[in-house]
Design a protein around this motif. Structure first.
Motif, PDB file in Angstrom:
ATOM      1  N   HIS A  28      22.702 -60.273  15.743  1.00 52.78           N
ATOM      2  CA  HIS A  28      23.515 -59.978  16.866  1.00 52.78           C
ATOM      3  C   HIS A  28      25.006 -60.253  16.463  1.00 52.78           C
ATOM      4  O   HIS A  28      25.361 -61.371  16.581  1.00 52.78           O
ATOM      5  N   LEU A  29      25.466 -59.132  15.843  1.00 51.25           N
ATOM      6  CA  LEU A  29      27.118 -59.479  15.412  1.00 51.25           C
ATOM      7  C   LEU A  29      28.149 -58.659  15.970  1.00 51.25           C
ATOM      8  O   LEU A  29      29.086 -58.995  15.552  1.00 51.25           O
ATOM      9  N   GLY A  30      27.797 -57.936  16.969  1.00 55.27           N
ATOM     10  CA  GLY A  30      28.826 -57.491  17.720  1.00 55.27           C
ATOM     11  C   GLY A  30      29.721 -56.164  16.965  1.00 55.27           C
ATOM     12  O   GLY A  30      30.705 -56.006  17.182  1.00 55.27           O
ATOM     13  N   ILE A  84      21.666 -73.684  25.425  1.00 57.64           N
ATOM     14  CA  ILE A  84      20.729 -72.254  25.531  1.00 57.64           C
ATOM     15  C   ILE A  84      21.557 -71.128  24.920  1.00 57.64           C
ATOM     16  O   ILE A  84      22.732 -70.837  25.047  1.00 57.64           O
ATOM     17  N   ILE A  85      20.883 -70.725  23.961  1.00 57.99           N
ATOM     18  CA  ILE A  85      21.548 -69.348  23.278  1.00 57.99           C
ATOM     19  C   ILE A  85      20.481 -68.144  23.655  1.00 57.99           C
ATOM     20  O   ILE A  85      19.375 -68.276  23.690  1.00 57.99           O
ATOM     21  N   HIS A  86      21.224 -67.137  24.167  1.00 56.20           N
ATOM     22  CA  HIS A  86      20.303 -66.114  24.597  1.00 56.20           C
ATOM     23  C   HIS A  86      21.330 -64.693  24.365  1.00 56.20           C
ATOM     24  O   HIS A  86      22.347 -64.586  24.095  1.00 56.20           O
ATOM     25  N   ASN A  87      20.353 -63.594  24.405  1.00 56.24           N
ATOM     26  CA  ASN A  87      21.037 -62.358  24.371  1.00 56.24           C
ATOM     27  C   ASN A  87      21.596 -62.097  25.584  1.00 56.24           C
ATOM     28  O   ASN A  87      21.626 -62.372  26.532  1.00 56.24           O
ATOM     29  N   GLN A  88      22.806 -61.382  25.266  1.00 60.81           N
ATOM     30  CA  GLN A  88      23.762 -61.212  26.435  1.00 60.81           C
ATOM     31  C   GLN A  88      23.282 -60.692  27.726  1.00 60.81           C
ATOM     32  O   GLN A  88      23.630 -60.540  28.661  1.00 60.81           O
ATOM     33  N   GLY A 106      18.117 -64.585  14.608  1.00 60.80           N
ATOM     34  CA  GLY A 106      17.246 -65.549  14.762  1.00 60.80           C
ATOM     35  C   GLY A 106      16.635 -65.854  13.323  1.00 60.80           C
ATOM     36  O   GLY A 106      16.526 -65.122  12.471  1.00 60.80           O
ATOM     37  N   GLY A 107      16.010 -66.898  13.376  1.00 62.31           N
ATOM     38  CA  GLY A 107      15.251 -67.622  12.284  1.00 62.31           C
ATOM     39  C   GLY A 107      14.190 -66.899  11.565  1.00 62.31           C
ATOM     40  O   GLY A 107      14.408 -66.488  10.248  1.00 62.31           O
ATOM     41  N   ILE A 125      15.746 -65.815  23.936  1.00 62.37           N
ATOM     42  CA  ILE A 125      16.277 -67.140  24.631  1.00 62.37           C
ATOM     43  C   ILE A 125      15.658 -68.257  23.537  1.00 62.37           C
ATOM     44  O   ILE A 125      14.715 -68.462  23.318  1.00 62.37           O
ATOM     45  N   ARG A 126      16.605 -69.016  23.369  1.00 65.70           N
ATOM     46  CA  ARG A 126      16.251 -70.501  22.625  1.00 65.70           C
ATOM     47  C   ARG A 126      17.094 -71.843  23.259  1.00 65.70           C
ATOM     48  O   ARG A 126      18.134 -71.301  23.575  1.00 65.70           O
TER      49      ARG A 126
END
Length: 97
Positions: free
Chosen positions: A45-47, A6-10, A38-39, A86-87
């Motif tokens: 989302h690079l911080g 799962i990859i998701h926004n913090q 995202g694709g 969320i992916r």
């Protein structure tokens, strides 16, 4: 057994762990400060100062019978606030030690 990645926004940090717990899934590994974009429509989302948001990633090894419920709950959460993102990806696990 399956692996759900799962990859998701913090911002979803607590919600993701709550979903796993709702399905009795105790074990997981989480990476913080995961960078990406995202694709098709996702923003970076690079911080950094230009793109300060970041993603987290979670992997959990799940019995087959729990997979669909977890994926459905993740999808519902994503659809409720699609701008965050969320992916989730699922793999078969052939063996483990």
């Amino acid at each position: 057994m399956k692996a759900i990645f799962i990859i998701h926004n913090q911002a979803y940090s607590d919600e993701i762990l709550t979903i796993l717990e709702q399905f009795g899934q105790r074990g997981f590994t989480r990476w913080t400060e995961v960078q990406g974009r995202g694709g098709s429509e996702g923003i970076p989302h690079l911080g950094n100062h230009a793109w300060p948001e970041q993603n987290y990633a979670v992997i959990s090894f799940v019995p087959d019978e729990k997979v669909q419920g977890i994926l459905d709950a993740l999808k519902a959460t994503d659809e409720a606030t699609p701008d965050l993102g969320i992916r989730a990806f699922c793999w078969d696990i052939a063996a483990s030690v």
